[in-house]
Design an enzyme around this catalytic site. Structure first.
Site, short mmCIF file in Angstrom:
data_model
loop_
_atom_site.label_atom_id
_atom_site.label_comp_id
_atom_site.label_asym_id
_atom_site.label_seq_id
_atom_site.Cartn_x
_atom_site.Cartn_y
_atom_site.Cartn_z
N GLY A 170 0.73 -1.22 0.16
CA GLY A 170 -0.03 0.04 -0.08
C GLY A 170 0.85 1.17 0.04
O GLY A 170 0.09 2.39 0.12
N ASP A 192 4.57 -2.63 3.32
CA ASP A 192 5.71 -2.42 2.05
C ASP A 192 6.99 -2.53 2.54
O ASP A 192 7.05 -3.32 3.20
CB ASP A 192 5.31 -1.06 1.48
CG ASP A 192 5.14 -0.91 0.06
OD1 ASP A 192 6.34 -1.22 -0.63
OD2 ASP A 192 4.22 -0.50 -0.56
N ASP A 223 7.61 -8.46 2.78
CA ASP A 223 7.90 -8.81 1.40
C ASP A 223 6.86 -9.58 0.99
O ASP A 223 6.29 -10.51 1.23
CB ASP A 223 9.17 -9.71 1.23
CG ASP A 223 9.39 -10.06 0.04
OD1 ASP A 223 8.84 -9.82 -0.98
OD2 ASP A 223 10.58 -10.82 -0.29
N ARG A 243 -4.50 -2.86 -4.08
CA ARG A 243 -4.91 -1.73 -5.05
C ARG A 243 -3.72 -1.17 -5.80
O ARG A 243 -2.71 -0.89 -5.22
CB ARG A 243 -5.52 -0.48 -4.43
CG ARG A 243 -5.96 0.61 -5.42
CD ARG A 243 -6.46 1.89 -4.57
NE ARG A 243 -6.73 3.14 -5.24
CZ ARG A 243 -5.98 3.96 -5.77
NH1 ARG A 243 -4.91 3.85 -5.68
NH2 ARG A 243 -6.38 5.01 -6.64
N HIS A 247 -1.24 -5.44 -11.02
CA HIS A 247 -0.97 -5.27 -12.40
C HIS A 247 0.65 -4.79 -12.64
O HIS A 247 1.12 -4.52 -13.59
CB HIS A 247 -1.87 -3.85 -12.96
CG HIS A 247 -1.26 -2.53 -12.33
ND1 HIS A 247 -2.15 -1.54 -12.71
CD2 HIS A 247 -0.33 -2.24 -11.30
CE1 HIS A 247 -1.65 -0.47 -12.00
NE2 HIS A 247 -0.82 -0.82 -11.31
#
Length: 360
Positions: A170, A192, A223, A243, A247
């Site tokens: 995030g 993160d 991780d 979010r 991708h």
């Protein structure tokens, strides 16, 4: 008036709200307390555009001129090696999980002469300004959604008091900040990399201090490719939020991320994925279409909704990632032990929030 600069609609994105004197004396604070639009313009003009300039050389290695790292679309990042060694390595890679260096390859590596993934490269000391800019750039992605879309993407109000949302990958918490402010009964843990976690609070103004001091919004290092580590109080997450994370990775890596989250899920844990879901330009068997019934527009709305496709090819250039269709996303999460039960999107938008539940 001649020789007097004035912002127009497009150039106004470059304005981070700082005076010239502030930019001269404290350039590192250029994007603080901004919406991140100026930061994403800088990131696009630097890392993204430079990477895309090497798309041809990446796809067609024979077109390269001069010395370049040995990285291409047909294989992973690797040191230069003989033809026999390369063939042997490809055979091995088909049977074992890739190493950290072998997981990442993209035109970015050619553009910047590195074998590191973009995120690792940003964390180098000499790229500290770029890393800070990237964090603020991710804040601007909220502007790409309709107002408060993340709040409509899932039924947050239905979660019981004391619920825990884990914002996976995030960053500075730009996504979950909206949730934790709107729903006081939810606490958020943002996960993160170490360099991001160490500086995350610094991205936010003093008005957010009560959230951090109360522990309702916190960070921890994890991780995303490592096995799930339980939360400090051993609570089982009520919701995992991904979010704009999946991708950034090819299917194999994305499935690994999801698999580790599945191991940390309880029977009632939900997985919420916020991503662009691409729609085909042609009609498909499932009838997926963004156009209204009877409309003469293409199912994907054609050029009027091209943003997702531009991001798709940009992700290929930066991190060898991609946007996915709803069918591709469904297959991906199912392979990792999750099943999609709901897809929410604003009318006519490529953006969507997908909810999935654990399955055996």
């Amino acid at each position: 008036m001649p020789d007097v600069f004035s912002y127009n609609r497009r150039s106004s994105f470059l304005d981070s709200g700082k005076t010239l004197e502030q930019l001269r004396t404290e350039p590192e604070k250029k994007y603080v307390n901004s919406n991140g639009a100026a930061a994403i313009v800088g990131t696009i003009g630097d890392e993204m555009f430079k990477s895309m300039a090497y798309l041809t050389e990446w796809l067609l290695p024979d077109t390269r001129v001069g010395a370049m790292p040995t990285v291409d679309a047909q294989g992973p990042v690797h040191p230069a090696r003989t033809e026999d060694e390369g063939a042997a390595a490809q055979g091995l890679l088909s049977n074992i999980a890739p190493s950290a260096d072998e997981m990442h390859q993209a035109p970015f590596n050619l553009a910047f002469g590195t074998n590191q993934h973009l995120f690792e490269w940003l964390e180098l000391p000499e790229n500290s300004a770029r890393l800070a800019r990237f964090g603020h750039a991710m804040l601007s992605t909220r502007e790409m959604e309709t107002t408060d879309e993340i709040l409509r993407g899932y039924s947050w109000a239905d979660l019981p008091p004391g619920s825990v949302l884990v914002d996976v990958g995030g960053g500075i918490g730009s996504s979950s900040m909206d949730v934790v402010q709107a729903y006081p009964h939810i606490s958020v843990v943002v996960e993160d990399r170490p360099q991001v976690v160490e500086t995350a609070v610094l991205f936010w103004g003093p008005q957010y201090a009560p959230l951090f001091e109360s522990g309702r919004l916190s960070w921890r290092v994890r991780d995303i490719f490592a096995p799930w580590t339980p939360l400090p109080d051993a609570r089982v997450p009520d919701v995992f939020l991904l979010r704009l994370v999946l991708h950034d990775w090819p299917d194999a890596e994305a499935q690994l991320i999801l698999t580790h989250l599945r191991s940390g899920a309880g029977p009632n844990t939900k997985l919420v994925i916020g991503e662009t879901l691409l729609t085909y330009a042609c009609k498909t068997e499932d009838g997926a279409s963004l156009a209204q019934d009877g409309s003469q527009l293409l199912p994907n709305l054609g050029a009027g909704n091209m943003h997702g496709y531009l991001v798709d090819i940009s992700l290929m250039g930066l991190v060898s990632g991609k946007e996915r269709t709803e069918r591709e996303m469904s297959e991906l999460v199912l392979a990792a032990g999750w099943k999609i039960v709901e897809v929410r999107r604003s009318p006519g938008s490529l953006w969507a929030y997908v909810t999935a539940v654990p399955v055996d």
